[in-house]
Structures are given as C-alpha cells and as structure tokens.
Enzyme design. Sequence first.
Site, PDB file in Angstrom:
ATOM      1  N   GLN A   1       2.042  -6.065  -3.355  1.00  0.00           N
ATOM      2  CA  GLN A   1       2.480  -6.132  -1.951  1.00  0.00           C
ATOM      3  C   GLN A   1       3.776  -5.336  -1.767  1.00  0.00           C
ATOM      4  O   GLN A   1       3.967  -4.353  -2.459  1.00  0.00           O
ATOM      5  CB  GLN A   1       2.671  -7.599  -1.501  1.00  0.00           C
ATOM      6  CG  GLN A   1       1.376  -8.388  -1.346  1.00  0.00           C
ATOM      7  CD  GLN A   1       0.799  -8.902  -2.643  1.00  0.00           C
ATOM      8  OE1 GLN A   1       1.480  -9.536  -3.425  1.00  0.00           O
ATOM      9  NE2 GLN A   1      -0.479  -8.642  -2.874  1.00  0.00           N
TER      10      GLN A   1
ATOM     11  N   GLY B   1      -4.530  -4.294  -3.798  1.00  0.00           N
ATOM     12  CA  GLY B   1      -5.517  -3.253  -4.088  1.00  0.00           C
ATOM     13  C   GLY B   1      -4.743  -2.015  -4.467  1.00  0.00           C
ATOM     14  O   GLY B   1      -4.119  -1.383  -3.610  1.00  0.00           O
ATOM     15  N   HIS B   2      -4.693  -1.713  -5.750  1.00  0.00           N
ATOM     16  CA  HIS B   2      -3.892  -0.585  -6.240  1.00  0.00           C
ATOM     17  C   HIS B   2      -4.821   0.540  -6.688  1.00  0.00           C
ATOM     18  O   HIS B   2      -5.647   0.346  -7.580  1.00  0.00           O
ATOM     19  CB  HIS B   2      -2.984  -1.039  -7.397  1.00  0.00           C
ATOM     20  CG  HIS B   2      -1.972  -2.058  -6.977  1.00  0.00           C
ATOM     21  ND1 HIS B   2      -1.043  -2.593  -7.832  1.00  0.00           N
ATOM     22  CD2 HIS B   2      -1.727  -2.630  -5.765  1.00  0.00           C
ATOM     23  CE1 HIS B   2      -0.277  -3.457  -7.162  1.00  0.00           C
ATOM     24  NE2 HIS B   2      -0.678  -3.502  -5.916  1.00  0.00           N
TER      25      HIS B   2
ATOM     26  N   ASP C   1       0.806  -1.225   0.000  1.00  0.00           N
ATOM     27  CA  ASP C   1       0.000   0.000   0.000  1.00  0.00           C
ATOM     28  C   ASP C   1       0.838   1.274   0.000  1.00  0.00           C
ATOM     29  O   ASP C   1       0.417   2.309   0.525  1.00  0.00           O
ATOM     30  CB  ASP C   1      -0.959   0.025   1.210  1.00  0.00           C
ATOM     31  CG  ASP C   1      -1.856  -1.196   1.232  1.00  0.00           C
ATOM     32  OD1 ASP C   1      -2.225  -1.668   0.141  1.00  0.00           O
ATOM     33  OD2 ASP C   1      -2.179  -1.675   2.334  1.00  0.00           O
TER      34      ASP C   1
HETATM   35  P1  GDP Z   1      -0.783   0.409  -3.527  1.00  0.00           P
HETATM   36  O1  GDP Z   1      -1.359  -0.882  -3.062  1.00  0.00           O
HETATM   37  O2  GDP Z   1       0.685   0.483  -3.278  1.00  0.00           O
HETATM   38  O3  GDP Z   1      -1.122   0.730  -4.949  1.00  0.00           O
HETATM   39  O4  GDP Z   1      -1.438   1.548  -2.621  1.00  0.00           O
HETATM   40  P2  GDP Z   1      -2.996   1.697  -2.209  1.00  0.00           P
HETATM   41  O5  GDP Z   1      -3.746   2.144  -3.387  1.00  0.00           O
HETATM   42  O6  GDP Z   1      -3.463   0.475  -1.510  1.00  0.00           O
HETATM   43  O7  GDP Z   1      -2.903   2.825  -1.106  1.00  0.00           O
HETATM   44  C1  GDP Z   1      -2.316   4.063  -1.364  1.00  0.00           C
HETATM   45  C2  GDP Z   1      -3.320   5.165  -1.049  1.00  0.00           C
HETATM   46  O8  GDP Z   1      -2.641   6.395  -0.963  1.00  0.00           O
HETATM   47  C3  GDP Z   1      -4.380   5.340  -2.131  1.00  0.00           C
HETATM   48  O9  GDP Z   1      -5.581   5.736  -1.521  1.00  0.00           O
HETATM   49  C4  GDP Z   1      -3.810   6.481  -2.988  1.00  0.00           C
HETATM   50  O10 GDP Z   1      -4.822   7.209  -3.665  1.00  0.00           O
HETATM   51  C5  GDP Z   1      -3.150   7.331  -1.929  1.00  0.00           C
HETATM   52  N1  GDP Z   1      -1.972   8.097  -2.349  1.00  0.00           N
HETATM   53  C6  GDP Z   1      -0.981   7.725  -3.196  1.00  0.00           C
HETATM   54  N2  GDP Z   1       0.009   8.654  -3.206  1.00  0.00           N
HETATM   55  C7  GDP Z   1      -0.363   9.626  -2.336  1.00  0.00           C
HETATM   56  C8  GDP Z   1       0.245  10.837  -1.876  1.00  0.00           C
HETATM   57  O11 GDP Z   1       1.346  11.210  -2.269  1.00  0.00           O
HETATM   58  N3  GDP Z   1      -0.455  11.568  -0.961  1.00  0.00           N
HETATM   59  C9  GDP Z   1      -1.686  11.186  -0.499  1.00  0.00           C
HETATM   60  N4  GDP Z   1      -2.297  11.955   0.398  1.00  0.00           N
HETATM   61  N5  GDP Z   1      -2.290  10.052  -0.916  1.00  0.00           N
HETATM   62  C10 GDP Z   1      -1.630   9.279  -1.811  1.00  0.00           C
HETATM   63  P1  IMO Z   2      -0.884  -4.169  -2.252  1.00  0.00           P
HETATM   64  O1  IMO Z   2      -0.430  -4.727  -3.573  1.00  0.00           O
HETATM   65  C1  IMO Z   2      -0.936  -4.586   2.097  1.00  0.00           C
HETATM   66  C2  IMO Z   2      -0.840  -8.652   3.710  1.00  0.00           C
HETATM   67  C3  IMO Z   2      -2.093  -9.026   4.467  1.00  0.00           C
HETATM   68  C4  IMO Z   2      -1.525  -9.974   5.490  1.00  0.00           C
HETATM   69  C5  IMO Z   2      -0.444 -10.704   4.701  1.00  0.00           C
HETATM   70  C6  IMO Z   2      -0.901 -12.054   4.141  1.00  0.00           C
HETATM   71  O2  IMO Z   2      -2.169  -3.455  -2.303  1.00  0.00           O
HETATM   72  O3  IMO Z   2       0.216  -3.383  -1.620  1.00  0.00           O
HETATM   73  P2  IMO Z   2      -2.473 -12.737   2.103  1.00  0.00           P
HETATM   74  O4  IMO Z   2      -3.917 -12.460   1.850  1.00  0.00           O
HETATM   75  O5  IMO Z   2      -1.559 -12.258   1.041  1.00  0.00           O
HETATM   76  O6  IMO Z   2      -2.210 -14.176   2.458  1.00  0.00           O
HETATM   77  O7  IMO Z   2      -2.132 -11.908   3.445  1.00  0.00           O
HETATM   78  O8  IMO Z   2      -0.097  -9.852   3.625  1.00  0.00           O
HETATM   79  N1  IMO Z   2      -1.073  -8.156   2.320  1.00  0.00           N
HETATM   80  C7  IMO Z   2      -1.052  -6.866   1.993  1.00  0.00           C
HETATM   81  N2  IMO Z   2      -0.920  -5.761   2.751  1.00  0.00           N
HETATM   82  N3  IMO Z   2      -1.045  -4.459   0.759  1.00  0.00           N
HETATM   83  C8  IMO Z   2      -1.164  -5.561  -0.021  1.00  0.00           C
HETATM   84  O9  IMO Z   2      -1.170  -5.498  -1.368  1.00  0.00           O
HETATM   85  C9  IMO Z   2      -1.212  -6.834   0.589  1.00  0.00           C
HETATM   86  N4  IMO Z   2      -1.338  -8.097   0.136  1.00  0.00           N
HETATM   87  C10 IMO Z   2      -1.240  -8.899   1.210  1.00  0.00           C
HETATM   88  O10 IMO Z   2      -2.693  -7.898   5.052  1.00  0.00           O
HETATM   89  O11 IMO Z   2      -0.880  -9.259   6.515  1.00  0.00           O
HETATM   90 MG    MG Z   3      -2.894  -1.579  -1.792  1.00  0.00          MG
END
Ligand code: GDP
Ligand code: IMO
Ligand code: MG
Length: 424
Positions: free
Chosen positions: A224, A39-40, A12
């Site tokens: 991840q 979840g991207h 994340d």
């Molecule tokens: P990912 O799994 O690495 O793609 O990240 P996620 O989408 O799960 O979580 C990142 C969150 O941070 C999302 O809600 C993005 O919209 C938000 N985000 C990304 N870059 C920035 C930033 O520079 N500032 C802020 N405030 N939010 C950001």
């Molecule tokens: P993105 O790509 C954050 C974490 C879960 C748990 C561990 C094992 O959005 O960054 P799993 O379901 O893979 O067996 O869970 O890994 N986890 C993540 N945490 N971002 C993710 O993906 C994750 N994918 C798995 O929360 O701790």
């Molecule tokens: Mg994510």
Amino acid sequence: MNSCVIGLQWGDEGKGKVVDILAENSDIVVRYGGGANAGHTVIVGDERFALHLLPSGSVRPDKTCVITSAVVVDPEVLIDGVNTLAEKGISLSDRLLISENAHVVLDYHKQEDRLREESLGKNKIGTTARGIGPCYADKVGRSYAVRVGDFRELDTLKDKLVGIVDYKNKLFGALYGAEPLSADEIFAKCVAYAEAMTPFIADTTEFLHASISRGKSVLFEGAQGALLDIDHGTFPYVTSSNSSPLGMPSGSGVPAKMVDKFVGVAKAYSTRVGAGPFPSEQDNEIGQFIRDKGHEYGTTTGRPRRCGWFDAVAVAYSVTIGGIDSIALMHLDTLSTLKELSICRAYRIDGEEKTFFPANIARLAKAEAVYETLPGWDEDISEVKDFNDLPANAQDYVCRLEELTKAPITMVGIGPRRDQVIRR
Ligand code: GDP
Ligand code: IMO
Ligand code: MG
C-alpha cells in the site's frame, strides 16, 4: 546494507518494480504488512508477474522470501502464488518463510468485507474485498483470531473454528441476513492449507535477526502507501494496517535503526483507488489521459484508478513521517506529450495556505489544491539512459519535485521494464 521500499502516495506507485531492481543486491526480501489487497507488478523479459502476498523478490530464484507476523495471509492466494511461480519454473521450496504468528484470512473475513461494504452504500470505503479489515479486526480483538501457527495443531483449530463460525454466522445473519457458512467446510480447507503451508512456517523474527548478524542484506517491501496508513493516513479511507514506513519495525520485529536506507516510491502524478479525499484529482480529460497512457487499472481488482496531478504536500508528508532517504519517481514517461504539468504545492484551507498535510478527514475535505505549472515535453523518453539526456523540461520537473518534497530523487522510471530506470 538493509533497505526498505515503501509507497509515498495511495498505493500502486511501482513498488514491485523498485523492489525487483533492488533485490538484485539483497539476500532476503520481506513482506511485513498488509495482505492480498496488494498487487505488485514485476516484469521480467516477456513475463508479467502480479504478486499479492509473496515478496517481489520471489521471481529471483536465489532470494530468500519472508512473510512476517503483521501480514494477514489468505492461504488460497498464497498457495496460488506459489503454484503459479512453480508452473513458470520458479520454485519457492527451501526459500520461503511464513511467520507462525501471521494472522489468517478465512472465508468469513471476505464475506464480512463484502457484506459491510454493500450495506454502506455510498459511504463505503471501496475496499479490495480481500477480507483485510475484518481479519485485522479479529487480530486486535484477539478472541476469534486464527494464526498461521494454528495449522500445526489441527485438532485445536477445529474446535476453535466451530466457535468462531458459530459467532460469525449469528452476527452476519442478524446484521445482513447472510447465509450461514459451514465450519466443517472451512476446516476442510484449513487441512489442505496446512498441508501446503507447513513446510514454510517459521519464527521469522529469529530468522531475520540471525541473518542480519551473519551479514546478510535484507530488503523490506512495503505494501500500500503511507497515505493509506491506519494511524497516519486519510482515515477512514485507509487500509487496516500501518502501511507507512512506521509499520516496518512493528511489522517485522526488526528495529528501524537496523535499516540503512528508506526508499520511498512515488509516481510522477497521483492515483488513488477506492473512496476518500484526493485534492489534486483530475476527474476530466487530463485524468483520463493519465489513466489511458499509464494503464491505471488496479492490479488486484481491475478497477479504474482515480488520477490527478502530483501532490507535493502529500508526498512531503510521507517523506517526513517516514524518514525517507531518497525517492524513486516512477512513470515519468506517462506524462510525455502533455503541454503543461501542474504540481500541487500547497492546500488552501479556510482561506489559509498550508504545506503540511492534514491527515484529518474534516480538514482535508476542505483542502483546495494550489498549483504551480511547468511546461511539458513532447519527446518519447522511454529509452533514455542518462538523466542529462532527458528533455530539459523533464529534468526541471523532476528537480522541482525534489525541492518540494525535500528528498533526493535517485531513480526515475521511464517504463515498466526492469531496465527502464534512470539512476541519479
Ligand atoms: P505497486 O503496487 O506499487 O507495486 O504498483 P502496481 O504494480 O500496482 O502498479 C504499477 C504499474 O506501473 C505496473 O503496471 C507497473 O508495471 C507499471 N510501472 C512501474 N514503473 C513504471 C514506469 O516508470 N513507467 C510506466 N509506464 N509504467 C511503470
Ligand atoms: P499496493 O500494495 C492501492 C486501498 C483500497 C481501498 C483501501 C482499503 O498494490 O500498492 P482494503 O482492502 O485494504 O481494506 O482497502 O485501501 N488499497 C490499495 N490501493 N494499492 C494497494 O496496494 C492497496 N491496498 C489497499 O483500494 O481504498
Ligand atoms: Mg499495486
């Protein structure tokens, strides 16, 4: 030019946004590991996309999207993703390829993930319950695996499923008293999956090598983060794949030496979802401030993320094992208005200071964060365009992270929008 974007923390970090930005200058975007546990988030104008299996490049209609063999594909999530984009006028026909060798997540994988976590009680991993671990276990175990290519041979798949479901029902009945699943129902779903997915099934390794030799530019999208890597992360509190950059070659069939640039994504602080060690965690008002301001709730599960200070020991480790060329530092804006910012620069373990991350749970459990503290800034930085226009304390904070992690910070995120990135 080929590049790879990967998370340097526990997921994340903002990979979706960085991939979306870099995809502008790429022809092909590739998901090479993990599954629908990811979840991207990508924000385009007023539209917010949460991508679980489709590469983040899929929101750009001129990009080819590839899902390679090491991804565990949940057909329901995949088809839902394709349909959701289609409803928004973004078609994936003729530009999505799914490896015939990718393994398929089916109902019994999700059932097992849930049942096992429930039975573990306080010892649970805190998985996303997407069936990831059980599907990878079947892949490694070989005898009960279903691959995407099996959708092309439905008669053979039917017989295979009867055997697999019988085995799983006996096992889960005995272990957990679970209700048996029906092989017929799972097969009927597979018939529908096959119809929707067959046009996309391909030899993605051949496609990627042919594209690279024709001079196409490929962007590999990690899922991840490095610290969740099955071999190099905080085992057993990890995911079931090689989610560090080391997983890119094996996951895609493209050697790392064909990638010109490994871009690591880190947040300006740390977050983690699920159980496991987190030495710089702030389970207090600081953590709550970050959670509220950064909207730190899971993109896949909605769970509140655990929040803490930037852990330079952990990120430097990910940079080292991943051969990271540069860092994209996201969420600097989230830290605005904090009076002081702490950075974990070392761990104290058994009275000794360590700066090399111990990826061993017993040693990590003893790690006490050693902090240094920098002054914060009050200004709203979310519309700043030039690094030199950031408050001096914000610049100093970024420069200090760069020193500690030993990688140049070339992008700084100041908000969730595509244009809220400062390039250095
Ligand atoms: P990912 O799994 O690495 O793609 O990240 P996620 O989408 O799960 O979580 C990142 C969150 O941070 C999302 O809600 C993005 O919209 C938000 N985000 C990304 N870059 C920035 C930033 O520079 N500032 C802020 N405030 N939010 C950001
Ligand atoms: P993105 O790509 C954050 C974490 C879960 C748990 C561990 C094992 O959005 O960054 P799993 O379901 O893979 O067996 O869970 O890994 N986890 C993540 N945490 N971002 C993710 O993906 C994750 N994918 C798995 O929360 O701790
Ligand atoms: Mg994510």
